[in-house]
Design a protein around this motif. Structure first.
Motif, mmCIF file in Angstrom:
data_model
loop_
_atom_site.group_PDB
_atom_site.id
_atom_site.type_symbol
_atom_site.label_atom_id
_atom_site.label_comp_id
_atom_site.label_asym_id
_atom_site.label_seq_id
_atom_site.Cartn_x
_atom_site.Cartn_y
_atom_site.Cartn_z
ATOM 1 N N ASN A 88 0.855 -1.081 -0.479
ATOM 2 C CA ASN A 88 0.187 -0.238 -0.215
ATOM 3 C C ASN A 88 1.006 1.279 -0.506
ATOM 4 N N TRP A 89 1.953 1.183 -0.108
ATOM 5 C CA TRP A 89 2.714 2.121 -0.502
ATOM 6 C C TRP A 89 2.620 3.351 -1.893
ATOM 7 N N LYS A 90 3.467 4.492 -2.080
ATOM 8 C CA LYS A 90 3.060 4.929 -2.495
ATOM 9 C C LYS A 90 4.301 4.640 -3.881
ATOM 10 N N THR A 91 3.370 4.755 -4.926
ATOM 11 C CA THR A 91 5.298 4.736 -6.282
ATOM 12 C C THR A 91 5.382 6.058 -7.167
ATOM 13 N N TYR A 92 6.386 5.301 -6.756
ATOM 14 C CA TYR A 92 7.104 7.032 -7.191
ATOM 15 C C TYR A 92 7.611 6.774 -8.499
ATOM 16 N N THR A 93 8.164 7.708 -9.671
ATOM 17 C CA THR A 93 8.207 7.332 -10.955
ATOM 18 C C THR A 93 9.264 8.593 -11.114
ATOM 19 N N ASN A 94 10.659 8.858 -11.715
ATOM 20 C CA ASN A 94 11.593 10.033 -12.737
ATOM 21 C C ASN A 94 11.560 9.841 -14.199
ATOM 22 N N GLU A 95 10.657 10.393 -14.651
ATOM 23 C CA GLU A 95 10.884 10.004 -16.345
ATOM 24 C C GLU A 95 11.713 10.166 -17.122
ATOM 25 N N ILE A 96 13.104 11.617 -15.853
ATOM 26 C CA ILE A 96 14.205 11.408 -16.164
ATOM 27 C C ILE A 96 15.151 10.414 -16.351
ATOM 28 N N LEU A 97 15.415 10.421 -14.424
ATOM 29 C CA LEU A 97 15.626 9.329 -14.420
ATOM 30 C C LEU A 97 15.838 7.788 -15.086
ATOM 31 N N ASN A 98 14.117 7.752 -15.360
ATOM 32 C CA ASN A 98 14.000 6.494 -16.016
ATOM 33 C C ASN A 98 14.124 5.613 -14.905
#
Length: 315
Positions: free
Chosen positions: A83-93
């Motif tokens: 149930n954690w938050k998912t973080y995505t960074n498209e610059i670092l992929n």
């Protein structure tokens, strides 16, 4: 004188009485018959004894067998990161998950995104005048193009935080080094200790988007003696278990332009939805998104005299 009378001649003479036949001599008992009888008797006694013993033993075993234990149903271990938050960074992929109560912040450092994730205890401490926090814990995720002339491990050790003594002087940093597989390839794992400060740092140098890039992800615990220190390390390792790189052949349009200008490109394909596929001279295939249709064709034309003809295909 007495006369002896003579038998008359007409009397039949008496025949002699036949002798009875001799009684038969009893034959002696043969030894093998006696031995067989003894063996049969012994075998019967042995079998009878064995049957009785087996019945008694079975009865005793049945009396000693404990009643069957009830079957326990084992529930699956819950996933702590579910149930954690998912973080995505498209610059670092990159992508990872973190506890919902931990706060994530983004900025830019050394030309790349710089991400921090702080726990609720740290969030309650205002950091003013550059003072270091004294409670809680925080994560840092950073990247930079690696241009140093020193070895990677030596360079990374320079990022270790040193604690201060009571007189204000800097304390020594003790470092332990081992391997890290967080990144999907062999990297470095450092444990730094200085006074009350503890840091765990995972670092790796990879050829990322055509450049050598140093990635680091680390946790800093300002007060290692606080009761929840072990819990912070556990949470950090759980966050690391969710970390992954996304499609690492996707680059920015600016990086695609640089490759074309440097004559590293042999083939370019373009689609109507602005997707561009670029084949490099070393055989790698990378992707980019152009800002408008046909701009990649214009860039190819600009470098044709310098780089030669680059094959181009469009939908």
């Amino acid at each position: 004188m007495t006369e002896v009378s003579q038998p008359s001649s007409d009397q039949t003479p008496t025949e002699p009485f036949p002798e009875p036949p001799p009684a038969p001599t009893p034959s002696p008992t043969k030894p093998w018959f006696i031995l067989s009888a003894v063996l049969m008797t012994s075998l019967f006694i042995f079998v009878a004894f064995a049957l009785v013993s087996a019945l008694l033993s079975k009865s005793q075993v049945q009396n000693q067998i404990p009643p069957p234990k009830p079957t326990l149903t084992v529930s699956p271990t819950p996933n702590p990161t579910e149930n954690w938050k998912t973080y995505t960074n498209e610059i670092l992929n990159i992508s990872l998950s973190h506890p919902t109560e931990w706060k994530l912040s983004e900025s830019i450092s050394m030309g790349y995104p710089y991400i921090t994730i702080s726990d609720p205890v740290l969030q309650q401490q205002p950091i003013e005048n550059g003072l270091e926090p004294m409670q809680g814990a925080f994560l840092e995720i950073m990247a930079e193009e690696f241009k140093a002339v020193v070895p990677v491990d030596r360079y990374v050790k320079g990022f270790a935080r040193a604690d201060r003594a009571e007189d204000g002087s800097w304390l020594e940093v003790n470092t332990e080094e081992s391997n890290s597989d967080v990144w999907g390839t062999e990297g470095y794992f450092f444990t730094h200790r200085s006074g009350n400060i503890l840091q765990h740092n995972h670092a790796v140098l990879i050829n990322y988007k055509t450049k050598p890039v140093l990635f680091q992800i680390k946790i800093t615990i300002p007060q290692v003696n606080q009761p929840q220190s072990n819990s912070y390390i556990l949470t950090f390792n759980q966050i690391l278990s969710t970390f992954r790189f996304l499609d690492d052949n996707q680059i920015s349009w600016g990086e695609a332009e640089e490759l074309i200008q440097s004559c590293e490109v042999t083939f370019v394909g373009q689609t109507h939805n602005l997707d561009v596929e670029i084949t490099l001279k070393d055989g790698r295939i990378i992707k980019a998104k152009e800002p408008r249709i046909d701009i990649v064709w214009e860039k190819i034309q600009e470098v044709e005299e310098k780089c030669g003809k680059i094959q181009f295909v469009t939908e």
